[in-house]
Enzyme design. Structure first.
Site, mmCIF file in Angstrom:
data_model
loop_
_atom_site.group_PDB
_atom_site.id
_atom_site.type_symbol
_atom_site.label_atom_id
_atom_site.label_comp_id
_atom_site.label_asym_id
_atom_site.label_seq_id
_atom_site.Cartn_x
_atom_site.Cartn_y
_atom_site.Cartn_z
ATOM 1 N N GLU A 211 0.821 -1.223 0.000
ATOM 2 C CA GLU A 211 0.000 0.000 0.000
ATOM 3 C C GLU A 211 0.846 1.261 0.000
ATOM 4 O O GLU A 211 0.507 2.258 -0.642
ATOM 5 C CB GLU A 211 -0.935 0.015 1.207
ATOM 6 C CG GLU A 211 -2.047 -1.024 1.174
ATOM 7 C CD GLU A 211 -1.566 -2.430 1.440
ATOM 8 O OE1 GLU A 211 -0.457 -2.614 1.965
ATOM 9 O OE2 GLU A 211 -2.312 -3.365 1.107
ATOM 10 N N HIS B 25 -11.299 -5.131 9.120
ATOM 11 C CA HIS B 25 -11.923 -5.096 7.785
ATOM 12 C C HIS B 25 -13.276 -4.401 7.806
ATOM 13 O O HIS B 25 -14.150 -4.709 7.003
ATOM 14 C CB HIS B 25 -12.090 -6.515 7.230
ATOM 15 C CG HIS B 25 -10.813 -7.159 6.790
ATOM 16 N ND1 HIS B 25 -9.894 -7.638 7.682
ATOM 17 C CD2 HIS B 25 -10.302 -7.381 5.552
ATOM 18 C CE1 HIS B 25 -8.871 -8.161 7.013
ATOM 19 N NE2 HIS B 25 -9.089 -8.009 5.732
HETATM 20 C C1 LIG Z 1 -2.244 -4.761 4.353
HETATM 21 C C2 LIG Z 1 -3.198 -5.620 3.625
HETATM 22 N N1 LIG Z 1 -3.313 -5.502 2.283
HETATM 23 C C3 LIG Z 1 -4.186 -6.264 1.591
HETATM 24 C C4 LIG Z 1 -4.990 -7.179 2.231
HETATM 25 C C5 LIG Z 1 -6.006 -8.030 1.452
HETATM 26 N N2 LIG Z 1 -5.492 -9.406 1.362
HETATM 27 C C6 LIG Z 1 -5.818 -10.332 2.294
HETATM 28 S S1 LIG Z 1 -4.988 -11.775 2.048
HETATM 29 C C7 LIG Z 1 -4.237 -11.162 0.665
HETATM 30 C C8 LIG Z 1 -3.293 -12.022 -0.094
HETATM 31 C C9 LIG Z 1 -2.114 -12.385 0.738
HETATM 32 O O1 LIG Z 1 -1.251 -13.182 -0.024
HETATM 33 P P1 LIG Z 1 -0.156 -14.061 0.705
HETATM 34 O O2 LIG Z 1 0.618 -13.217 1.643
HETATM 35 O O3 LIG Z 1 0.608 -14.779 -0.342
HETATM 36 O O4 LIG Z 1 -0.988 -15.082 1.608
HETATM 37 P P2 LIG Z 1 -1.990 -16.215 1.066
HETATM 38 O O5 LIG Z 1 -3.349 -15.624 0.978
HETATM 39 O O6 LIG Z 1 -1.487 -16.685 -0.267
HETATM 40 O O7 LIG Z 1 -1.933 -17.309 2.096
HETATM 41 C C10 LIG Z 1 -4.607 -9.850 0.427
HETATM 42 C C11 LIG Z 1 -4.121 -9.014 -0.691
HETATM 43 C C12 LIG Z 1 -4.862 -7.262 3.640
HETATM 44 N N3 LIG Z 1 -5.635 -8.111 4.348
HETATM 45 N N4 LIG Z 1 -3.960 -6.497 4.294
#
Ligand SMILES: Cc1ncc(C[n+]2csc(CCOP(=O)(O)OP(=O)(O)O)c2C)c(N)n1
Ligand SMILES: Cc1ncc(C[n+]2csc(CCOP(=O)(O)OP(=O)(O)O)c2C)c(N)n1
Ligand SMILES: [Mg+2]
Ligand SMILES: [Mg+2]
Lengths: 338, 326, 326, 338
Positions: free
Chosen positions: C60, C129
């Site tokens: 972000e 959220h």
């Molecule tokens: C700071 C932040 N940015 C965006 C999100 C939205 N979001 C939740 S999970 C996710 C993907 C995370 O990917 P990864 O770290 O690879 O974990 P995975 O879901 O693959 O286990 C996103 C973009 C969030 N929760 N927090």
């Protein structure tokens, strides 16, 4: 560590004009800092000064490898970058003196000097704060298919901020025409690099982002000039960013008045023996391309320019208090904003 | 009582708590070898060593986030943010982690984390080194927000913060560090949160000052006395929790109120205080609730402009006179 | 007039501006291939391609910081922050870079950067959220803060943001995305900043609603009509700049006011609005200025608790009845 | 890429109890997820679920290599981590159902489950949000000279957040007993890793922080168990952090309901052929240490446990609305806070 070309190559590789300008501009940076410090003591300058004395080669070597259309984002230690990129000491000094004709009309001061007409997107008071900005500028250039690059200057300490990591990663993904130029002067304010960073060579951080990292002798202006030129060519070929780590040192305190309890006189002295201006001067003389008279003339012109800058600043108007609210927004919706 | 400076009072609170509790430590940028950019931790490295006076990397996010982690396993970290302006570098850790850890875990997490933050304009330091962020996190439940205005309150409130079980944003005004005042030597002297101080009592107008504006409200009160206006000066001391009762009682007595803070006027701490009074004390008011704060422009570098943008005692004085119609 | 949803209205504004200006582009997490977590950018990748609909890394800080950089070299970026809760991850870039770039450069920097942010509680999404960050940056000069409550305003205000030269925090309420309403088709239909909308006129009490609370204020107004109370409903539409005049004129007419927002009560947008009215309209008031907002606890996961913590039309209705004494 | 030991070594290296428990817990994680999804459809669970089906080996292999005193910070995809660390499905299911006896008394839900008594510092709704927390916990252990480690679980996507960079750097400087465990499942929500990260192996990022990075087959539970044990020993010797990148995959959408337009059925299928539970089961049977009957018994016990968990959750009280304001602060200063 990349070093500069051999003196023998000077003649065929560089114009005398370029060599002279490298020397003149480094001298201008050094003299500007010393003069600003003096004027601060004298009361002309109200704010803090973070001088870059000792780091002239990184600023000038980098900026002279760029063209006018290229842009830079600078730091709290930005005077060298700004002069390197073509900033006019007159308007810089006026800004330091908080005068109306200063680059920021007296609003910004040393930490916030910007001139968008010559590609200076701004000094910055936030460590690492300008790195995403340079990345975004590079994105703009790429989207518009313009043959321009952005250089983000930052220090060794800044490389530990999240802003560096996020910007470098995205720049790597999009192969943006941005150069991450890290001036590793071995200290971040009062904390030596080895006390806050677990590696010695920051350039290896580039591997985390899929682009090359190079280490350069930051006190060798032509070495800096060459690595930046190479990085710029790479960027313009669409191959993406380069991380450049320049090993250098600041002779003076973090800011004027810093007691410098965190480092030794020996360390400072050892670096003064590697002074970027002295070294380049010796090489120029050896090369026979410029003689003492030439260099003294350049030196003289610099002093003259700074005398003019100081008197310009001293005689310039202060910002009008009635205008205190001006410049926050492009339009104020009939004053509704305030 | 012996007098010490605001800066010494803060150091004394830290040193005393560190001596009597091994779980307390200080962490931040240049707090050790450099003795703190503001000199507040001067000499503490010599007494406690690098183990408990920790110079960190320039990584505000991790300073506060790891302060939280250490607190969750039983330490009582004091972390320092050199300039309040840098607080937003750790914004997410403060708003989403530190503030919410207890509630999200069903009240189980203990978060004895004290975040010391310098606030205010030190003069010609421009827009990124002069801000007053006291209200930036007031909308976020889970934090306590403290704004000491005197050496004694600085010591007593900091001790309450360090000994407490909740995260605290502790705002130290840079221009108060050198101010001296009487401070109790009792090692257990604390100032509780949620109790405003009536710094000067009066009957004609209530001057509510936040942080450094308490001093300026007192100066204004002196000038007001000269024109026959008897002002009451109140220091909320903590913005969260806010001692509404003391504020309301004062307004009930005077019928007039001027709220001042160095933070920008719009949505500064005064917005909440004014809203509380407009909600719970309006029947006592004989006039508008006036707010004094920095104008809504980033802090300018130019001393002349900065002076015009920042609030001072004359602004409070003029506002109070207007209210009192004399 | 044809009716489309709030979500479609936002997409339409982006698509129209992107068609007529190559400098406009959209960047954010999952805005492209995923069509946006909220589906707002659905189909835009197909029309504009990866070059102008950019999926970013989960960063972000860099999304907003590089949006600024692109704006400074002449682009007009629209960046999306998936949940307003994540805004503080980029807090420093917003507060210290984006907001101040123009002023610090002596007014020279142009910052046509639109930051689209989803706000509000989508239901049982818990504390990280569900937040409404509208007031978090109101204290920081240099930003414009926009809170569309209807499809037409969403389109018109977003176009003003994209075409403007200043950075805008544009708050889209998740629970409004599916709401339909009439939206002009004119490609140059814009809604200016700083003009509140009188959504329903009335004479007995003024209901000022922010974002989704405009709908709830209208529902409350209907119920109030049933008990003979004629409520005026006002939507400020932009919190910065704030159209004080319209608010004050309404209060001058009704003498009573209830301000509501989904953000927490303490230091929410209502604090500033209440403070403005207490300062400039108090002589018109027949009673306290009442604020309705989420209770000052992090948003709970439990639907029952969440329902209790979030404000609704009954809270507004009850407050208005109390004010009107019937 | 590190893989697990040869079956022949099982007998001398591992107790049957450990092998059985690894199998049981992986099964419990998988069945928990499937059951939770079912109960969500059935209406018992009001909130979102990010399931870790397919990633059971990373969670269980890691947590069984830890002791009760060690701590973890988890993510939005945390059910496996929590069960691995000893979380009770009863209280987890009750929390997902937003009931009073749930781990967070119904306040937190799936994204925020914590149990400080068994070293679960919390799942997290903020990507990368828990990494500094683990680093700070490790700092506490180091300062108190406790022989404990902290594990920060995070995903490939999270490794692009500034929080990872800042925490890893400081952990490297102080040689903190923390393990950075990256579950690289090739996607971050709807964005494939190669579209947002310029390198394939995230483990190389460890070099930027002066500690080792290892890549492990995340679908091989004993391989994970071994690298974590090695990392923990290193940490307890005072040598500092380890970055572990586990290559794995989630079979289901980012959250339930995700249309998964960003990846192919072929890719999903290819990973199912590397299923961590099937693979371990086959090895256990080959090893002759456990037979079908043993494994079926374990499977049965898991189903039973989950039936109980679900009925416990379904019959548990909902939080009392009068208590809506409870738990924000340790003390409320006589209600002043609200
Ligand atoms: C700071 C932040 N940015 C965006 C999100 C939205 N979001 C939740 S999970 C996710 C993907 C995370 O990917 P990864 O770290 O690879 O974990 P995975 O879901 O693959 O286990 C996103 C973009 C969030 N929760 N927090
Ligand atoms: C976000 C932030 N944190 C801390 C500071 C205070 N500060 C200003 S310069 C500096 C040191 C920066 O070190 P480095 O990046 O190495 O640059 P150098 O000063 O050595 O040129 C610090 C800590 C700041 N301005 N911004
Ligand atoms: Mg440095
Ligand atoms: Mg992933």
């Amino acid at each position: 560590m990349q070093t500069g070309p051999d003196i023998k190559e000077y003649k065929e590789r560089y114009s005398i004009e370029l060599l002279a300008e490298l020397y003149r501009r480094m001298t201008l940076v050094r003299e500007f800092e010393l003069r600003a410090i003096e004027e601060r003591r004298g009361g002309l300058i109200p704010g803090f000064i973070h001088s870059c004395v000792g780091q002239e080669a990184t600023a000038v070597g980098t900026c002279l490898a760029l063209s006018a259309e290229d842009v830079i984002t600078s730091t709290h230690r930005g005077h060298g970058h700004l002069i390197g990129k073509g900033g006019d000491p007159k308007y810089m000094m006026a800004e330091l003196a908080a005068r109306s004709p200063g680059y920021c009309n007296g609003r910004g001061g040393s930490l916030h000097i910007a001139d968008f007409t010559i590609g200076i997107l701004g000094a910055n008071g936030i460590v690492g704060g300008g790195i995403p900005m340079a990345t975004g500028a590079a994105l703009g250039f790429q989207m518009r298919k313009e043959a321009r690059v952005a250089v983000a200057f930052f220090g060794d300490g800044a490389s530990n901020e999240g802003s560096f990591h996020e910007a470098a990663n995205q720049a790597g993904v999009w192969k943006l025409p941005v150069i991450f130029f890290c001036e590793n002067n071995l200290d971040g304010e009062g904390t030596a690099i080895h006390r806050c960073t677990p590696i010695e060579d920051l350039a290896i951080r580039a591997e985390s982002y899929g682009f090359p990292g190079v280490i350069v002798d930051g006190n060798d202006v032509l070495a800096v000039y060459e690595v930046v030129k190479t990085a710029k060519e790479r960027a313009l070929r669409g191959e993406g960013p380069t991380f450049i780590e320049a090993k250098t040192y600041r002779y003076r305190g973090h800011y004027e008045g810093d007691p410098q309890v965190y480092r030794t006189q020996e360390e400072i002295q050892s670096w003064k023996e590697k002074d970027p201006i002295d070294r380049f001067k010796a090489k120029l003389l050896d090369s026979g391309l410029l003689d003492d008279a030439d260099l003294e003339e350049l030196q003289g012109s610099v002093i003259l320019q700074l005398d003019e800058a100081v008197s310009f600043a001293a005689n310039a108007d202060k910002p009008a208090v009635e205008d205190a609210l001006v410049g926050v927004y492009a339009d104020t919706h009939n004053g509704l904003v305030f | 009582m012996r007098e010490i400076t605001y800066s010494e009072a803060i150091r004394e609170a830290m040193v005393e708590e560190m001596r009597q509790n091994p779980d307390v430590f200080l962490m931040g940028e240049d707090v050790g070898v450099f003795n703190g950019v503001w000199g507040v931790s001067n000499g503490m490295l010599a007494e406690f060593g690098h183990e408990r006076i920790r110079d960190t990397a320039i990584s505000e996010l991790n300073i506060i986030g790891s302060g939280l982690g250490a607190a969750l396993v039983g330490m009582r970290p004091i972390v320092e943010i050199m300039f309040g302006d840098f607080l937003m570098c750790a914004g997410d850790q403060i708003a989403n982690q530190v503030a919410k850890a207890r509630f999200m875990s069903g009240g189980k997490a203990n978060v004895p984390l004290t975040i010391r933050i310098t606030t205010g304009a030190p003069g010609s330091s421009a827009a990124q080194h002069s801000q007053s962020p006291e209200s930036w996190f007031m909308n976020i439940p889970g934090l306590k927000i403290v704004t000491p205005a005197s050496p004694a309150d600085a010591k007593g409130l900091l001790k309450s913060a360090i000994r407490g079980e909740d995260p605290v944003l502790f705002f130290e005004h840079k221009m108060l560090y050198a101010v001296s005042g009487p401070v109790p030597e009792d090692k257990d002297f604390t100032v509780p949160f949620g109790q405003a101080a009536i710094v000067k009592s009066g009957k004609d107008v209530t001057l509510i000052g936040v942080g450094i504006m308490v001093q300026k409200s007192l100066l204004a009160a002196e000038k007001l006395a000269a024109v026959g206006i008897d002002a009451e000066v109140i220091d909320p001391r903590t913005l969260v929790p806010l001692d509404k009762d003391t504020l309301i009682q004062s307004v009930a007595k005077t019928g007039r109120v001027v709220i001042s803070h160095e933070a920008h006027r719009r949505s500064g701490p005064g917005a909440e205080i004014a809203a509380v009074l407009a909600e719970e004390a309006i029947e006592y008011l004989d006039g508008p609730i006036l707010r004094i704060g920095a104008k809504n422009v980033p802090l300018p570098y130019s001393p002349e402009l900065e002076n015009d943008v920042l609030p001072n005692e004359n602004d409070i004085y003029d506002a109070a006179r207007r209210l009192c119609g004399k």
